[in-house]
Design an enzyme around this catalytic site. Sequence first.
Site, PDB file in Angstrom:
ATOM      1  N   ASP A  96      58.848 -45.293  22.183  1.00  0.00           N
ATOM      2  CA  ASP A  96      58.919 -46.110  23.601  1.00  0.00           C
ATOM      3  C   ASP A  96      57.598 -46.891  23.621  1.00  0.00           C
ATOM      4  O   ASP A  96      56.711 -46.808  23.166  1.00  0.00           O
ATOM      5  CB  ASP A  96      59.507 -45.070  24.791  1.00  0.00           C
ATOM      6  N   TRP A 213      25.737 -16.200  12.794  1.00  0.00           N
ATOM      7  CA  TRP A 213      24.509 -15.639  11.742  1.00  0.00           C
ATOM      8  C   TRP A 213      25.294 -14.083  11.546  1.00  0.00           C
ATOM      9  O   TRP A 213      25.401 -13.391  12.463  1.00  0.00           O
ATOM     10  CB  TRP A 213      23.445 -15.510  12.315  1.00  0.00           C
ATOM     11  N   ASP A 381      10.075 -14.425  -2.103  1.00  0.00           N
ATOM     12  CA  ASP A 381      10.615 -14.960  -0.997  1.00  0.00           C
ATOM     13  C   ASP A 381       9.699 -15.311  -0.111  1.00  0.00           C
ATOM     14  O   ASP A 381       8.596 -15.453  -0.526  1.00  0.00           O
ATOM     15  CB  ASP A 381      11.696 -14.052  -0.367  1.00  0.00           C
ATOM     16  N   ASP A 382       9.855 -15.663   1.141  1.00  0.00           N
ATOM     17  CA  ASP A 382       8.983 -15.748   2.267  1.00  0.00           C
ATOM     18  C   ASP A 382       7.604 -14.977   2.106  1.00  0.00           C
ATOM     19  O   ASP A 382       7.593 -13.928   1.896  1.00  0.00           O
ATOM     20  CB  ASP A 382       9.748 -15.801   3.633  1.00  0.00           C
ATOM     21  N   ARG A 458      12.927 -19.819  15.694  1.00  0.00           N
ATOM     22  CA  ARG A 458      11.994 -18.898  14.899  1.00  0.00           C
ATOM     23  C   ARG A 458      10.730 -19.608  14.664  1.00  0.00           C
ATOM     24  O   ARG A 458      10.289 -19.561  13.541  1.00  0.00           O
ATOM     25  CB  ARG A 458      12.962 -18.808  13.663  1.00  0.00           C
ATOM     26  N   LYS A 491      14.570 -21.383  -3.860  1.00  0.00           N
ATOM     27  CA  LYS A 491      15.460 -20.901  -2.840  1.00  0.00           C
ATOM     28  C   LYS A 491      15.191 -21.697  -1.681  1.00  0.00           C
ATOM     29  O   LYS A 491      14.173 -21.551  -1.173  1.00  0.00           O
ATOM     30  CB  LYS A 491      15.556 -19.395  -2.604  1.00  0.00           C
ATOM     31  N   ASP A 493      15.319 -22.817   1.703  1.00  0.00           N
ATOM     32  CA  ASP A 493      15.923 -22.497   3.186  1.00  0.00           C
ATOM     33  C   ASP A 493      15.870 -23.440   4.247  1.00  0.00           C
ATOM     34  O   ASP A 493      15.243 -24.407   4.277  1.00  0.00           O
ATOM     35  CB  ASP A 493      15.135 -21.167   3.409  1.00  0.00           C
ATOM     36  N   ASN A 495      15.914 -22.599   8.445  1.00  0.00           N
ATOM     37  CA  ASN A 495      16.156 -21.423   9.469  1.00  0.00           C
ATOM     38  C   ASN A 495      16.351 -21.847  10.899  1.00  0.00           C
ATOM     39  O   ASN A 495      16.065 -21.048  11.797  1.00  0.00           O
ATOM     40  CB  ASN A 495      15.110 -20.576   9.242  1.00  0.00           C
ATOM     41  N   CYS A 541      20.134 -22.201   1.166  1.00  0.00           N
ATOM     42  CA  CYS A 541      20.274 -20.993   2.247  1.00  0.00           C
ATOM     43  C   CYS A 541      19.859 -21.481   3.553  1.00  0.00           C
ATOM     44  O   CYS A 541      19.305 -22.514   3.408  1.00  0.00           O
ATOM     45  CB  CYS A 541      19.018 -19.965   1.749  1.00  0.00           C
ATOM     46  N   ASP A 563      22.895 -13.525   5.527  1.00  0.00           N
ATOM     47  CA  ASP A 563      21.817 -12.367   5.619  1.00  0.00           C
ATOM     48  C   ASP A 563      22.435 -10.853   5.606  1.00  0.00           C
ATOM     49  O   ASP A 563      21.627 -10.122   5.685  1.00  0.00           O
ATOM     50  CB  ASP A 563      20.828 -12.796   6.783  1.00  0.00           C
TER      51      ASP A 563
HETATM   52  C1  GLA Z   1      16.292 -16.808   6.088  1.00  0.00           C
HETATM   53  C2  GLA Z   1      16.907 -16.381   4.620  1.00  0.00           C
HETATM   54  C3  GLA Z   1      16.528 -14.929   4.230  1.00  0.00           C
HETATM   55  C4  GLA Z   1      15.099 -15.024   4.073  1.00  0.00           C
HETATM   56  C5  GLA Z   1      14.286 -15.431   5.230  1.00  0.00           C
HETATM   57  C6  GLA Z   1      12.740 -15.637   4.795  1.00  0.00           C
HETATM   58  O1  GLA Z   1      16.613 -15.773   7.093  1.00  0.00           O
HETATM   59  O2  GLA Z   1      18.299 -16.285   4.994  1.00  0.00           O
HETATM   60  O3  GLA Z   1      17.328 -14.390   3.147  1.00  0.00           O
HETATM   61  O4  GLA Z   1      14.950 -15.768   2.727  1.00  0.00           O
HETATM   62  O5  GLA Z   1      14.797 -16.692   5.824  1.00  0.00           O
HETATM   63  O6  GLA Z   1      12.117 -15.834   5.959  1.00  0.00           O
END
Ligand code: GLA
Length: 749
Positions: A96, A213, A381-382, A458, A491, A493, A495, A541, A563
């Site tokens: 229509d 998360w 890691d970090d 963060r 890795k 990331d 965040n 990540c 995580d």
């Molecule tokens: C994020 C990642 C974790 C780790 C932290 C480090 O949260 O998902 O696996 O690497 O950062 O700060």
Amino acid sequence: MSPHLFVRRRRGLDRLKLLVSCGLVSAVALAALAIPVRGEAPIRFIDSAKVWVLSGGNASYVLGVNERNELQSVYWGKRIWRDQDWTVVKSSPQWDGVDPSTNTTPEEYPGWGGLRFFEPCLKATLAGGVRDVVLEYAAHDIRGDELSVTMKDIGGGLAVELRYRIYPNGVLSKSSVIRNASNAVVTIESAQSGAWQLPAAEGYHLSYLAGRWGEETLYTREPIHRGSKVIESRRGSTSNQFNPWFAIDGPEEAGEEHGNVWFGALGWSGSWKIAVEQTPHRDLRITGGYNDFDFSYPLKPGESLSTPPFYAGFTDHGFGEASRLMHRFQLEHILPRPSAGHPRPVLYNSWEATGFAVDEPGQTALARKAAEIGVERFVMDDGWFGARDSSLAGLGDWVPNPKKFPHGLKPLIDNVKSLGMDFGLWVEPEMVNSDSDLYRAHPDWVLSFPGRPRSEARNQLVLNLSREDVKEYVLASLDKLVSENEIAFLKWDLNRNFSEPGWQEAPPAEQKTIWVRHVNNYYDVIDRLRARHPKLEIESCASGGGRVDLGVLTRTEEVWPSDNTDAFDRLSIQYGYSHAYTPKTMMAWVTDVPSMDQRSEPLEYRFLVAMMGSLGIGSNLTKWNPEEVQVASRMVALYKRIRGTVQEGQLYRLLAPVDGSLSANEYVSQNGKQAVLFAFLHAQQYGRLAPSIHLRGLAETAVYRVGVVEGKIAEKQETFSGAYLMNHGLTPSLKGEFDAAAVVLERLD
Ligand code: GLA
């Protein structure tokens, strides 16, 4: 496949094709076996009907040009082998005045213009302020499995090239290139990759992956009603909240192994949108691409904007087959290098063990323990760089912290290598702490608006990667890091999400392009880094699973799904994940208990959950007792035996973790020689025994030996026929809480 087997299969296929040419086997039978008929091109243009037929695997996708010169969706479903079936395409009849034919015709790539009121694929302001885009077919080109269709706006100032590709197993991709063909600036306000159309019906259901998360990719399925359901990210990255994957089943409801399922996923790691719209006439349109929220992309004369690929496929064998098609497609066409025969290494990551408190002696001690249990890649890691003792400082300064690593990273890397592992490192290159040398030197390098707050999340800000100088800094610092140190793996990331998305140096009309430019520049940095360091591997990540999509997976070998490493929660996260992505890409760590849910599952259970993906370990190994070390060594050795099957085989989700207290997955290797069953009991109730689990994907007439059993099964024989395993099933003797079993079946020939 062994060369011998390959030759045998080839010969078999040739014989079949010979039978076809002699008329002894019909082409229909071959199509049912998904074997291309001799000489059949994956894309065919039927001139008489002005229709293109794209066929692969068991699916066909058909589009054509209608009498108004619009590009129209014609068919998407089970393979139709006969080209003569397709006739001239007609637009939908007029309903229509308020729902004219232009509003009900299923166009492939509708512009917002004329009498169209649904979700458009393209919305733009053209020269002279014209806000009307009406696209008509202009030309096409077929090259093997690729089709390009050029569309032009009726005013001539805008051209769109639609790109299609059909892959051998029937998965398709769509994308568009939008070009300003006028002499003035054209502003694109919505640029979608494409739309998928399904015929009018009641009873469709939508499946998607949602969460936040700590609970990413939870599988969700709901009925579709009239109106729009939008899943999206407005955050600058893919997001932990929704993943750019969908599946539609219907009109009759599909199950794990039966029923019609159309599924798709966007290859984009920035803000995206998928709108599932059931029109008043009950047709279904699934439109996806860049999120049009805060979107505006000016194009100068001659400039163009490309949209990300939107992949999709069809099966009439349920959600299980839908994901198996996706997995195979990813292994063969998405992942950065040919995946077959390159298993993911068993990885150790320091984050859960040490947090930011990393240093040379501590990491060396962990590396020794990791090597003892069979780990192949050690990842720090970090916490290793700049003034990084917490999340408050250091991001942006990608040089080893001199107190923690007085002689740089080399001594640690040498140690890791002498233990027989390669070395990986955590980085978060798109971010900066305000307490960092980088920010002190370049406060103008972050997304922000003049004189307004710069919200920290963060404790960090987002670098404006749209700026060329920022992009080059990021590339140079990563390149230096990887050139100066023997780093096999990063890795990568991210965040936090974007906020105050201003690009102060750019003219206001260009500022909203950051949503696209940031991601393209992120891709560019990875591509150039990988080109300079061809052996480098990367994990994506983003605060867990915030950047998991088919865009990033063309550039990174694996992703970090969440995580949340609680093994019981992971069952559901992994269940959802497996609908869209291959287990090979799914990094899964065994970590210490109690978990974030204050739950303490046994170590065997935690291992078996993690072994359903790409196995990693994140525990504080220096605290493990000898018994734990022994369990871990046994599990890692078992994983190395079965990882080819888990990572590259066919996944059968036998019992969903959401549906009851027992869940089970089975993986069958590509050559059918090995199958692995994993079963998990959450909590026994009323003293009930676990029921038999029926396997799938085996050969009825073959005999299988139960090679290894982790946990127990009730049946005592050493061998079983495929028929027994699939029809009678195996009965796991699982008891109590968080009990798990794994069974490895080897086919005897
Ligand atoms: C994020 C990642 C974790 C780790 C932290 C480090 O949260 O998902 O696996 O690497 O950062 O700060």
